[in-house]
Scaffold this active site. Structure first.
Site, PDB file in Angstrom:
ATOM      1  N   ILE A 185      -8.145  29.052  -3.466  1.00  0.00           N
ATOM      2  CA  ILE A 185      -7.349  29.225  -4.672  1.00  0.00           C
ATOM      3  C   ILE A 185      -7.888  30.417  -5.459  1.00  0.00           C
ATOM      4  O   ILE A 185      -9.104  30.554  -5.632  1.00  0.00           O
ATOM      5  CB  ILE A 185      -7.376  27.957  -5.546  1.00  0.00           C
ATOM      6  CG1 ILE A 185      -6.983  26.724  -4.714  1.00  0.00           C
ATOM      7  CG2 ILE A 185      -6.465  28.114  -6.755  1.00  0.00           C
ATOM      8  CD1 ILE A 185      -5.597  26.767  -4.110  1.00  0.00           C
ATOM      9  N   GLY A 241     -15.976  20.029 -12.553  1.00  0.00           N
ATOM     10  CA  GLY A 241     -16.836  20.198 -11.395  1.00  0.00           C
ATOM     11  C   GLY A 241     -17.707  21.427 -11.521  1.00  0.00           C
ATOM     12  O   GLY A 241     -17.530  22.252 -12.426  1.00  0.00           O
ATOM     13  N   LYS A 296     -17.925  16.808  -2.739  1.00  0.00           N
ATOM     14  CA  LYS A 296     -16.467  16.714  -2.788  1.00  0.00           C
ATOM     15  C   LYS A 296     -15.931  15.677  -1.804  1.00  0.00           C
ATOM     16  O   LYS A 296     -14.888  15.054  -2.049  1.00  0.00           O
ATOM     17  CB  LYS A 296     -15.844  18.096  -2.532  1.00  0.00           C
ATOM     18  CG  LYS A 296     -15.974  19.048  -3.704  1.00  0.00           C
ATOM     19  CD  LYS A 296     -15.240  18.517  -4.937  1.00  0.00           C
ATOM     20  CE  LYS A 296     -15.176  19.511  -6.064  1.00  0.00           C
ATOM     21  NZ  LYS A 296     -14.380  19.025  -7.216  1.00  0.00           N
ATOM     22  N   ASP A 338     -20.592  16.263 -21.276  1.00  0.00           N
ATOM     23  CA  ASP A 338     -21.028  16.471 -19.903  1.00  0.00           C
ATOM     24  C   ASP A 338     -20.675  15.238 -19.087  1.00  0.00           C
ATOM     25  O   ASP A 338     -21.190  14.137 -19.353  1.00  0.00           O
ATOM     26  CB  ASP A 338     -22.536  16.703 -19.897  1.00  0.00           C
ATOM     27  CG  ASP A 338     -23.104  17.003 -18.515  1.00  0.00           C
ATOM     28  OD1 ASP A 338     -22.354  16.918 -17.517  1.00  0.00           O
ATOM     29  OD2 ASP A 338     -24.311  17.307 -18.439  1.00  0.00           O
ATOM     30  N   VAL A 339     -19.828  15.395 -18.078  1.00  0.00           N
ATOM     31  CA  VAL A 339     -19.403  14.228 -17.298  1.00  0.00           C
ATOM     32  C   VAL A 339     -20.546  13.596 -16.521  1.00  0.00           C
ATOM     33  O   VAL A 339     -20.436  12.447 -16.077  1.00  0.00           O
ATOM     34  CB  VAL A 339     -18.243  14.570 -16.338  1.00  0.00           C
ATOM     35  CG1 VAL A 339     -17.004  14.990 -17.107  1.00  0.00           C
ATOM     36  CG2 VAL A 339     -18.654  15.624 -15.316  1.00  0.00           C
ATOM     37  N   ARG A 365     -10.363  26.057 -18.374  1.00  0.00           N
ATOM     38  CA  ARG A 365     -10.131  27.264 -17.573  1.00  0.00           C
ATOM     39  C   ARG A 365      -9.724  26.857 -16.157  1.00  0.00           C
ATOM     40  O   ARG A 365      -9.797  25.685 -15.782  1.00  0.00           O
ATOM     41  CB  ARG A 365     -11.384  28.137 -17.517  1.00  0.00           C
ATOM     42  CG  ARG A 365     -12.581  27.510 -16.837  1.00  0.00           C
ATOM     43  CD  ARG A 365     -13.818  28.386 -16.975  1.00  0.00           C
ATOM     44  NE  ARG A 365     -14.989  27.789 -16.343  1.00  0.00           N
ATOM     45  CZ  ARG A 365     -15.376  28.048 -15.097  1.00  0.00           C
ATOM     46  NH1 ARG A 365     -14.663  28.879 -14.345  1.00  0.00           N
ATOM     47  NH2 ARG A 365     -16.451  27.472 -14.589  1.00  0.00           N
ATOM     48  N   GLY A 366      -9.302  27.830 -15.375  1.00  0.00           N
ATOM     49  CA  GLY A 366      -9.038  27.630 -13.961  1.00  0.00           C
ATOM     50  C   GLY A 366      -7.988  26.582 -13.660  1.00  0.00           C
ATOM     51  O   GLY A 366      -6.967  26.483 -14.349  1.00  0.00           O
ATOM     52  N   ILE A 367      -8.244  25.810 -12.618  1.00  0.00           N
ATOM     53  CA  ILE A 367      -7.285  24.799 -12.184  1.00  0.00           C
ATOM     54  C   ILE A 367      -7.061  23.762 -13.273  1.00  0.00           C
ATOM     55  O   ILE A 367      -5.924  23.340 -13.520  1.00  0.00           O
ATOM     56  CB  ILE A 367      -7.766  24.137 -10.878  1.00  0.00           C
ATOM     57  CG1 ILE A 367      -7.641  25.129  -9.712  1.00  0.00           C
ATOM     58  CG2 ILE A 367      -6.964  22.868 -10.585  1.00  0.00           C
ATOM     59  CD1 ILE A 367      -8.254  24.634  -8.411  1.00  0.00           C
ATOM     60  N   TYR A 391     -22.268  21.038  -1.700  1.00  0.00           N
ATOM     61  CA  TYR A 391     -20.970  21.052  -2.375  1.00  0.00           C
ATOM     62  C   TYR A 391     -19.949  20.242  -1.577  1.00  0.00           C
ATOM     63  O   TYR A 391     -19.208  19.426  -2.136  1.00  0.00           O
ATOM     64  CB  TYR A 391     -20.488  22.491  -2.551  1.00  0.00           C
ATOM     65  CG  TYR A 391     -19.120  22.608  -3.171  1.00  0.00           C
ATOM     66  CD1 TYR A 391     -18.923  22.371  -4.527  1.00  0.00           C
ATOM     67  CD2 TYR A 391     -18.012  22.958  -2.395  1.00  0.00           C
ATOM     68  CE1 TYR A 391     -17.662  22.471  -5.091  1.00  0.00           C
ATOM     69  CE2 TYR A 391     -16.753  23.059  -2.953  1.00  0.00           C
ATOM     70  CZ  TYR A 391     -16.584  22.820  -4.301  1.00  0.00           C
ATOM     71  OH  TYR A 391     -15.335  22.915  -4.854  1.00  0.00           O
TER      72      TYR A 391
END
Length: 252
Positions: free
Chosen positions: A190, A94, A161, A65-66, A17-19, A157
Site C-alpha cells: 500500500i 500498529g 500480524k 498507547d494501545v 495518518r495513513g490507512i 513483524y
C-alpha cells in the site's frame, strides 16, 4: 459532551495518518460518528475536528498507547462518554521494524508485539463492552499480507500480524452468539509511509514491488478503507471470521 443520537458510531485506532486516517475519513463520509484515536491527543483532536468540518458528523479525538491496557481503558471510556456505544471498531494502530533474524533489537521485538498483537487484544477487550451496546456491531482488525505469507527480514513483524489474524478468527467465534462480527483485512503493498519502512524505497524497489503485484500497481489507503467500510457495513452481515486480502493479487 452529551451522547450523540447518530445512527452509527465507529472507533478507529491509529487514525491520524495513513490507512487509519483513510478509514476514518471513509466512515465519516458514510455518515458514521467517528472517534479518532492516536497516540498524541492534540493531533487526534485536530483530525477529529477536520472530519467533523468536512463531513458534518459528530467526532471526538481520543488518545493513548494501545500497548498500555490502562490507556486503552481510558480512551474507550472517553468513547462511551461521547457516544455511549460502538457499532464499528477498526483496530488499526500498529508499528513496524525490520531486520534479519538475530539483528533486530530486543526492545524492537517487544514493541512490535506489544503494539500490534497485545495492543489489538487490549482494544478488543475494552471496546467489546461498547460493541455489545451497538446496533449490528462489527469489528475489523488490520492484519498484513506479510503476516499471511511471511517475508525475509520481517520475522517479528510478520509474527505480530499473524497474531492479529488469529485474534480476529477467535473473537469471531466467541462473539458470534452475541451478534458481533469480527473480520480482518490483510493489506499488501500500500502506497503509504509504511511502504518505505518495508524496504521498497527508490525507483527500482518501487518498480519491483509493482511488478510483483498482478494488478500492476500499488494499493492505496482508500482501497483498504473501502474494504473496511464493506466489512463493517450491512452488506457483510453474514461474513465473520475472515481475513480479506487487499493486495492486488499478491496472495494466491
Amino acid at each position: 459532551m452529551s451522547p450523540s443520537p447518530v445512527e452509527r458510531v465507529a472507533l478507529v485506532t491509529g487514525a491520524t495518518r495513513g490507512i487509519g486516517y483513510a478509514v476514518a475519513e471513509r466512515l465519516a463520509a458514510d455518515g458514521y460518528a467517528v472517534a479518532v484515536h492516536g497516540t498524541d491527543a492534540g493531533r487526534a483532536a485536530e483530525v477529529a475536528g477536520k472530519l467533523a468540518a468536512e463531513h458534518g458528523v459528530p467526532t471526538v479525538g481520543v488518545a493513548g498507547d494501545v500497548a498500555d491496557p490502562t490507556a486503552v481503558a481510558a480512551f474507550t471510556r472517553d468513547v462511551f462518554t461521547a457516544f455511549r456505544r460502538l457499532d464499528a471498531l477498526v483496530v488499526n494502530a500498529g508499528t513496524h521494524a525490520a531486520a534479519p533474524l538475530g539483528m533486530l533489537a530486543d526492545d524492537a521485538v517487544a514493541r512490535l508485539f506489544a503494539v500490534n498483537a497485545v495492543g489489538a487484544a487490549h482494544t478488543l477487550q475494552h471496546a467489546g463492552r461498547l460493541l455489545r451496546r451497538g446496533k449490528a456491531p462489527a469489528a475489523v482488525l488490520l492484519a498484513s499480507v506479510v503476516g499471511e505469507r511471511g517475508a525475509a527480514n520481517q520475522v517479528a513483524y510478520a509474527a505480530s500480524k499473524a497474531a492479529v489474524a488469529g485474534l480476529a478468527r477467535a473473537a469471531a467465534k466467541e462473539w458470534g452468539p452475541a451478534g458481533i462480527r469480527v473480520n480482518a483485512v490483510a493489506p499488501g503493498f500500500i502506497d503509504t509511509d509504511m511502504l518505505g519502512m518495508l524496504g521498497t524505497l527508490g525507483e527500482a524497489g518501487r518498480a519491483a514491488t509493482v511488478a510483483a503485484t498482478p494488478l500492476g500497481r500499488l494499493g492505496t489507503a482508500r482501497d483498504v478503507a473501502g474494504a473496511v467500510a464493506f466489512l463493517v457495513g450491512p452488506d457483510a452481515s453474514f461474513i465473520t471470521g475472515q481475513i480479506l486480502g487487499v493486495d492486488g493479487g499478491v496472495t494466491p
